[in-house]
Design a protein around this motif. Sequence first.
Motif, PDB file in Angstrom:
ATOM      1  N   SER A   8      -1.750 -15.428   4.215  1.00 26.69           N
ATOM      2  CA  SER A   8      -1.553 -14.002   4.451  1.00 26.69           C
ATOM      3  C   SER A   8      -2.846 -13.316   4.872  1.00 26.69           C
ATOM      4  CB  SER A   8      -0.998 -13.334   3.192  1.00 26.69           C
ATOM      5  OG  SER A   8      -1.978 -13.337   2.167  1.00 26.69           O
ATOM      6  N   VAL A   9      -2.687 -12.040   5.221  1.00 28.02           N
ATOM      7  CA  VAL A   9      -3.829 -11.186   5.534  1.00 28.02           C
ATOM      8  C   VAL A   9      -3.850 -10.005   4.572  1.00 28.02           C
ATOM      9  CG1 VAL A   9      -3.876 -11.819   7.976  1.00 28.02           C
ATOM     10  CG2 VAL A   9      -2.564  -9.810   7.260  1.00 28.02           C
ATOM     11  N   LEU A  10      -5.043  -9.509   4.343  1.00 26.45           N
ATOM     12  CA  LEU A  10      -5.286  -8.267   3.615  1.00 26.45           C
ATOM     13  C   LEU A  10      -6.108  -7.414   4.573  1.00 26.45           C
ATOM     14  CD1 LEU A  10      -5.556  -6.462   1.026  1.00 26.45           C
ATOM     15  CD2 LEU A  10      -7.614  -7.768   0.528  1.00 26.45           C
ATOM     16  N   VAL A  11      -5.637  -6.220   4.898  1.00 30.87           N
ATOM     17  CA  VAL A  11      -6.340  -5.347   5.834  1.00 30.87           C
ATOM     18  C   VAL A  11      -6.680  -4.039   5.120  1.00 30.87           C
ATOM     19  CG1 VAL A  11      -6.337  -4.241   8.090  1.00 30.87           C
ATOM     20  CG2 VAL A  11      -4.991  -6.339   7.733  1.00 30.87           C
ATOM     21  N   VAL A  12      -7.977  -3.805   4.913  1.00 30.38           N
ATOM     22  CA  VAL A  12      -8.452  -2.567   4.306  1.00 30.38           C
ATOM     23  C   VAL A  12      -8.671  -1.572   5.449  1.00 30.38           C
ATOM     24  CG1 VAL A  12     -10.242  -1.471   2.913  1.00 30.38           C
ATOM     25  CG2 VAL A  12      -9.560  -3.846   2.425  1.00 30.38           C
ATOM     26  N   LEU A  18     -15.625   6.082   4.703  1.00 31.07           N
ATOM     27  CA  LEU A  18     -15.122   5.137   3.690  1.00 31.07           C
ATOM     28  C   LEU A  18     -14.014   5.720   2.821  1.00 31.07           C
ATOM     29  CD1 LEU A  18     -18.360   3.211   2.669  1.00 31.07           C
ATOM     30  CD2 LEU A  18     -16.747   2.755   4.518  1.00 31.07           C
ATOM     31  N   LYS A  19     -13.187   6.561   3.428  1.00 25.20           N
ATOM     32  CA  LYS A  19     -11.920   6.930   2.799  1.00 25.20           C
ATOM     33  C   LYS A  19     -10.971   5.774   3.116  1.00 25.20           C
ATOM     34  CE  LYS A  19     -12.499  11.138   1.177  1.00 25.20           C
ATOM     35  NZ  LYS A  19     -11.523  12.089   0.719  1.00 25.20           N
ATOM     36  N   VAL A  20     -10.278   5.288   2.108  1.00 21.61           N
ATOM     37  CA  VAL A  20      -9.426   4.106   2.250  1.00 21.61           C
ATOM     38  C   VAL A  20      -7.961   4.514   2.157  1.00 21.61           C
ATOM     39  CG1 VAL A  20      -8.804   1.908   1.148  1.00 21.61           C
ATOM     40  CG2 VAL A  20     -11.205   2.579   1.331  1.00 21.61           C
ATOM     41  N   LEU A  21      -7.155   3.946   3.043  1.00 20.94           N
ATOM     42  CA  LEU A  21      -5.715   4.163   3.004  1.00 20.94           C
ATOM     43  C   LEU A  21      -5.097   3.215   1.981  1.00 20.94           C
ATOM     44  CD1 LEU A  21      -3.033   5.324   4.118  1.00 20.94           C
ATOM     45  CD2 LEU A  21      -3.063   3.434   5.782  1.00 20.94           C
ATOM     46  N   LEU A  22      -4.342   3.783   1.047  1.00 18.67           N
ATOM     47  CA  LEU A  22      -3.573   2.981   0.095  1.00 18.67           C
ATOM     48  C   LEU A  22      -2.095   3.303   0.273  1.00 18.67           C
ATOM     49  CD1 LEU A  22      -5.658   3.232  -3.206  1.00 18.67           C
ATOM     50  CD2 LEU A  22      -5.704   1.440  -1.453  1.00 18.67           C
ATOM     51  N   ILE A  23      -1.274   2.277   0.115  1.00 18.88           N
ATOM     52  CA  ILE A  23       0.176   2.434   0.196  1.00 18.88           C
ATOM     53  C   ILE A  23       0.782   1.911  -1.101  1.00 18.88           C
ATOM     54  CG2 ILE A  23       0.357   2.490   2.702  1.00 18.88           C
ATOM     55  CD1 ILE A  23       0.776  -0.461   2.801  1.00 18.88           C
ATOM     56  N   GLU A  24       1.825   2.569  -1.552  1.00 18.59           N
ATOM     57  CA  GLU A  24       2.454   2.210  -2.831  1.00 18.59           C
ATOM     58  C   GLU A  24       3.709   1.384  -2.580  1.00 18.59           C
ATOM     59  OE1 GLU A  24       3.700   4.465  -6.917  1.00 18.59           O
ATOM     60  OE2 GLU A  24       4.347   5.356  -5.027  1.00 18.59           O
ATOM     61  N   ARG A  25       3.792   0.239  -3.245  1.00 16.40           N
ATOM     62  CA  ARG A  25       4.953  -0.640  -3.122  1.00 16.40           C
ATOM     63  C   ARG A  25       6.185   0.005  -3.745  1.00 16.40           C
ATOM     64  NH1 ARG A  25       3.799  -5.984  -1.799  1.00 16.40           N
ATOM     65  NH2 ARG A  25       5.925  -6.423  -2.420  1.00 16.40           N
ATOM     66  N   ARG A  26       7.332  -0.241  -3.160  1.00 16.95           N
ATOM     67  CA  ARG A  26       8.596   0.246  -3.735  1.00 16.95           C
ATOM     68  C   ARG A  26       9.113  -0.697  -4.829  1.00 16.95           C
ATOM     69  NH1 ARG A  26      11.133   4.525  -1.918  1.00 16.95           N
ATOM     70  NH2 ARG A  26      10.795   5.282   0.193  1.00 16.95           N
ATOM     71  N   ASP A  27       8.787  -1.989  -4.724  1.00 13.83           N
ATOM     72  CA  ASP A  27       9.352  -2.971  -5.656  1.00 13.83           C
ATOM     73  C   ASP A  27       8.472  -3.239  -6.874  1.00 13.83           C
ATOM     74  OD1 ASP A  27       7.304  -4.378  -4.441  1.00 13.83           O
ATOM     75  OD2 ASP A  27       8.531  -6.080  -3.836  1.00 13.83           O
ATOM     76  N   SER A  34      -3.691  -2.180  -0.217  1.00 15.01           N
ATOM     77  CA  SER A  34      -3.978  -2.100   1.216  1.00 15.01           C
ATOM     78  C   SER A  34      -2.842  -2.813   1.930  1.00 15.01           C
ATOM     79  CB  SER A  34      -5.308  -2.786   1.517  1.00 15.01           C
ATOM     80  OG  SER A  34      -6.374  -2.082   0.921  1.00 15.01           O
ATOM     81  N   VAL A  35      -2.895  -2.849   3.235  1.00 16.00           N
ATOM     82  CA  VAL A  35      -1.885  -3.566   4.018  1.00 16.00           C
ATOM     83  C   VAL A  35      -2.025  -5.071   3.757  1.00 16.00           C
ATOM     84  CG1 VAL A  35      -1.212  -4.213   6.369  1.00 16.00           C
ATOM     85  CG2 VAL A  35      -1.691  -1.816   5.810  1.00 16.00           C
ATOM     86  N   THR A  36      -0.895  -5.719   3.496  1.00 14.49           N
ATOM     87  CA  THR A  36      -0.876  -7.168   3.301  1.00 14.49           C
ATOM     88  C   THR A  36       0.355  -7.739   3.988  1.00 14.49           C
ATOM     89  OG1 THR A  36       0.400  -7.072   1.249  1.00 14.49           O
ATOM     90  CG2 THR A  36      -1.995  -7.028   1.025  1.00 14.49           C
ATOM     91  N   GLY A  37       0.303  -9.015   4.277  1.00 12.10           N
ATOM     92  CA  GLY A  37       1.487  -9.650   4.839  1.00 12.10           C
ATOM     93  C   GLY A  37       1.240 -11.083   5.220  1.00 12.10           C
ATOM     94  N   SER A 133      -7.972  -9.222  -5.800  1.00 12.84           N
ATOM     95  CA  SER A 133      -8.615  -9.543  -4.521  1.00 12.84           C
ATOM     96  C   SER A 133      -8.706  -8.307  -3.636  1.00 12.84           C
ATOM     97  CB  SER A 133      -7.884 -10.686  -3.799  1.00 12.84           C
ATOM     98  OG  SER A 133      -6.584 -10.311  -3.408  1.00 12.84           O
ATOM     99  N   ASN A 134      -7.743  -7.414  -3.738  1.00 14.26           N
ATOM    100  CA  ASN A 134      -7.777  -6.161  -2.986  1.00 14.26           C
ATOM    101  C   ASN A 134      -8.910  -5.281  -3.504  1.00 14.26           C
ATOM    102  OD1 ASN A 134      -5.060  -3.890  -1.965  1.00 14.26           O
ATOM    103  ND2 ASN A 134      -7.175  -3.943  -1.327  1.00 14.26           N
ATOM    104  N   ALA A 135      -9.041  -5.191  -4.825  1.00 13.00           N
ATOM    105  CA  ALA A 135     -10.127  -4.401  -5.420  1.00 13.00           C
ATOM    106  C   ALA A 135     -11.487  -4.949  -4.990  1.00 13.00           C
ATOM    107  CB  ALA A 135     -10.004  -4.396  -6.943  1.00 13.00           C
TER     108      ALA A 135
END
Length: 147
Positions: A8-12, A18-27, A34-37, A133-135
């Motif tokens: 997979s990838v982790l994209v910060v 250095l403002k970081v975009l965070l997204i909240e999982r629904r599940d 961060s973006v992962t997939g 790993s994201n942190a």
Amino acid sequence: MTYKQPVSVLVVIHTPELKVLLIERRDFANAWQSVTGSREGDEVLIDTACREVLEETGIDASSHRLSDWQHVNEYEIYPVWRHRYAPGITTNTEHVFSLEVSAELPVTLSPGEHGRYCWVDWAQAAEMVFSPSNADAIRRLPLHAGD
């Protein structure tokens, strides 16, 4: 059933400040990330990063500075998500990228995957994410900004 690849990838995603975009999982309640997939087929990892950013945020990575950190994390897949992988697969290999955008852009979330987003200072973002790993990647961001 088609299983996910354990690659997979982790994209910060961040601004020059250095403002970081965070997204909240629904599940997974209160799980900010961060973006992962996962990679699909024989996809080149930078293409995976671009696809996942577009799918999860609506941001076109080709219009911004995408950096491959050449950093890899290996971690145990959370048991709740192991059914997505072939039987016996318990670890994932994650490749870290960052995407610098010019400002705090509006985001179009993937409605089935994420419910909210926010832009926060990198130090706060590192405390908010659920994945170690994201942190770690967010804490390394000041060293990679401008790469």
